[in-house]
Design a protein around this motif. Structure first.
Motif, PDB file in Angstrom:
ATOM      1  N   ILE A 166       0.786  -1.007   0.055  1.00 38.97           N
ATOM      2  CA  ILE A 166       0.097   0.120  -0.031  1.00 38.97           C
ATOM      3  C   ILE A 166       1.000   1.083  -0.232  1.00 38.97           C
ATOM      4  O   ILE A 166       1.990   1.225   0.851  1.00 38.97           O
ATOM      5  N   ASP A 167       0.544   2.189  -0.939  1.00 38.28           N
ATOM      6  CA  ASP A 167       1.494   3.235  -1.266  1.00 38.28           C
ATOM      7  C   ASP A 167       2.832   2.811  -1.444  1.00 38.28           C
ATOM      8  O   ASP A 167       2.879   1.894  -2.443  1.00 38.28           O
TER       9      ASP A 167
ATOM     10  N   GLU B 296      -4.149   0.907  10.417  1.00 45.93           N
ATOM     11  CA  GLU B 296      -5.187   1.194   9.592  1.00 45.93           C
ATOM     12  C   GLU B 296      -6.337   1.192  10.334  1.00 45.93           C
ATOM     13  O   GLU B 296      -6.789   0.566  11.275  1.00 45.93           O
TER      14      GLU B 296
ATOM     15  N   GLU C 169     -10.384  -3.719  -0.637  1.00 46.42           N
ATOM     16  CA  GLU C 169     -10.935  -2.555  -0.322  1.00 46.42           C
ATOM     17  C   GLU C 169     -11.739  -2.690   1.172  1.00 46.42           C
ATOM     18  O   GLU C 169     -12.220  -3.894   1.465  1.00 46.42           O
TER      19      GLU C 169
ATOM     20  N   TYR D  56      -7.954  10.675  10.416  1.00 41.02           N
ATOM     21  CA  TYR D  56      -7.159  11.166   9.513  1.00 41.02           C
ATOM     22  C   TYR D  56      -6.740  12.667  10.360  1.00 41.02           C
ATOM     23  O   TYR D  56      -5.670  13.166  10.228  1.00 41.02           O
TER      24      TYR D  56
ATOM     25  N   PHE E 154      -2.014   8.582   4.912  1.00 45.33           N
ATOM     26  CA  PHE E 154      -2.780   8.683   3.543  1.00 45.33           C
ATOM     27  C   PHE E 154      -4.124   7.889   3.602  1.00 45.33           C
ATOM     28  O   PHE E 154      -4.291   7.109   4.333  1.00 45.33           O
ATOM     29  N   LEU E 155      -4.694   8.065   2.427  1.00 44.48           N
ATOM     30  CA  LEU E 155      -5.889   7.558   2.299  1.00 44.48           C
ATOM     31  C   LEU E 155      -5.961   6.242   0.897  1.00 44.48           C
ATOM     32  O   LEU E 155      -5.082   6.526   0.149  1.00 44.48           O
ATOM     33  N   ALA E 156      -6.440   5.034   1.416  1.00 47.06           N
ATOM     34  CA  ALA E 156      -6.400   3.922   0.379  1.00 47.06           C
ATOM     35  C   ALA E 156      -7.265   3.006   0.632  1.00 47.06           C
ATOM     36  O   ALA E 156      -7.845   2.812   1.942  1.00 47.06           O
ATOM     37  N   ASN E 157      -7.401   2.200  -0.090  1.00 42.37           N
ATOM     38  CA  ASN E 157      -8.638   0.922   0.040  1.00 42.37           C
ATOM     39  C   ASN E 157      -9.726   1.496   1.024  1.00 42.37           C
ATOM     40  O   ASN E 157     -10.250   0.741   1.695  1.00 42.37           O
ATOM     41  N   ASN E 158     -10.398   2.705   0.637  1.00 40.19           N
ATOM     42  CA  ASN E 158     -11.520   3.239   1.270  1.00 40.19           C
ATOM     43  C   ASN E 158     -11.229   3.602   2.908  1.00 40.19           C
ATOM     44  O   ASN E 158     -12.286   3.478   3.283  1.00 40.19           O
TER      45      ASN E 158
ATOM     46  N   TYR F  32      -4.632   5.577   6.599  1.00 41.08           N
ATOM     47  CA  TYR F  32      -3.349   4.951   7.122  1.00 41.08           C
ATOM     48  C   TYR F  32      -2.490   5.908   7.838  1.00 41.08           C
ATOM     49  O   TYR F  32      -2.471   6.932   7.366  1.00 41.08           O
TER      50      TYR F  32
END
Length: 319
Positions: free
Chosen positions: A18-19, A51, A65, A85, A106-110, A113
């Motif tokens: 991720i990232d 996460e 996701e 966040y 950061f934002l990822a997979n809805n 993190y």
């Protein structure tokens, strides 16, 4: 938690990227998050990744996701992710040798993190359990002034930790502590009503954290520090603040251990653990001074005047 139970939480598999971070393994979990050891693919440094995955609100699908469990959970999930966040952002701006260093978020997979430095060492909670308490005066006066200094910075920036306990203090080699898990960090001068997702840890959380109307402040973290110090001596969590509020049968530590520890140290622990928030040191700096100057508890509980909401209310009404 067993590995099979962890799998039910839908953790990211080893090797997933991720990232720019490659997951090595899951190393912890809580009600609202999963924590991984990972490797930065650019620098090859080990990092810790937190996460946002609240177990009552969301699951992970086969593509990785995060999916909200149902429409009823949607608002709670989005509000929680926004808080996660915001708290990551607040923590990233705090620079202190005894506060875990945030590399990025950061934002990822809805979901969201938080990436932190990985530090060698051991967990204070595990250490207390292994030793069955009885930690030395030298140990207490090495670890807790450093933690209080970090907490003083957090308070001076207008934040609260609200989840201090032995398992959220990491001991690096030489006993150099690191304050962890800022998942509960909030702006203060607020009530609990906007913090409904907060998990309260019995024995370490003060009474005001149990009620939506409770007025939390730096004094709330001070209670948790006192309770953590007491557990280092006794080897177990103190009675819950709710029990103590109903009927306080907890004996002062100053009378129980007066032959094993200096009076000033025990007095400060008892002072920090007053059930009534107004009777405690009102912030980490006051408690730190009492410890480092070996003053113990001041006579008549006199402390520097603070701009509390009550003071401001009174002063404004007099104008």
């Amino acid at each position: 938690m067993s590995s099979s139970a962890e799998q039910n939480r839908d953790s990211l598999a080893s090797g997933v990227v991720i990232d720019c971070y490659s997951i090595i393994k899951l190393i912890g979990s809580g009600g609202f998050s999963l924590i991984y050891l990972a490797e930065d693919e650019d620098s090859l440094d080990h990092v810790v990744i937190k996460e946002y995955l609240p177990k009552k609100l969301a699951v992970r699908d086969s593509s990785g996701e995060v999916q909200i469990s149902g429409d009823a959970q949607r608002d709670a999930f989005h509000n929680g992710r926004k808080l996660f966040y915001q708290e990551a952002k607040a923590l990233a701006m705090l620079r202190h040798p005894n506060i875990v260093n945030v590399r990025t978020f950061f934002l990822a997979n809805n979901t969201a993190y938080l990436v932190m430095d990985y530090e060698h060492g051991k967990n204070l909670g595990s250490y207390v359990k292994k030793r069955n308490g009885g930690l030395s005066t030298t140990f207490l006066l090495t670890v807790f002034p450093a933690v209080l200094d970090a907490l003083n910075l957090i308070h001076s920036e207008g934040h609260l930790h609200l989840d201090i306990k032995p398992s959220n203090i990491h001991l690096r080699p030489g006993g150099n502590p690191l304050l962890l898990d800022f998942g509960a960090v909030h702006q203060f001068a607020t009530t609990r009503s906007r913090q409904s997702s907060q998990v309260v840890t019995p024995g370490f959380a003060p009474v005001e954290q149990y009620y939506s109307s409770g007025y939390v402040g730096p004094w709330s973290d001070v209670y948790a520090i006192g309770a953590t110090m007491r557990s280092c001596i006794e080897g177990k969590p103190p009675p819950s603040a709710i029990e103590r509020h109903a009927k306080d049968s907890m004996k002062p530590i100053a009378s129980l251990y007066k032959k094993q520890y200096p009076a000033f140290l025990l007095e400060v622990i008892d002072w920090a653990m007053e059930v009534d928030p107004l009777l405690r040191p009102q912030n980490a700096g006051i408690m730190l001074d009492a410890l480092t100057q070996q003053q113990g508890r001041p006579e008549n509980n006199q402390q520097p005047k603070l701009e509390t909401a009550d003071n401001l209310f009174t002063e404004n009404n007099q104008k």
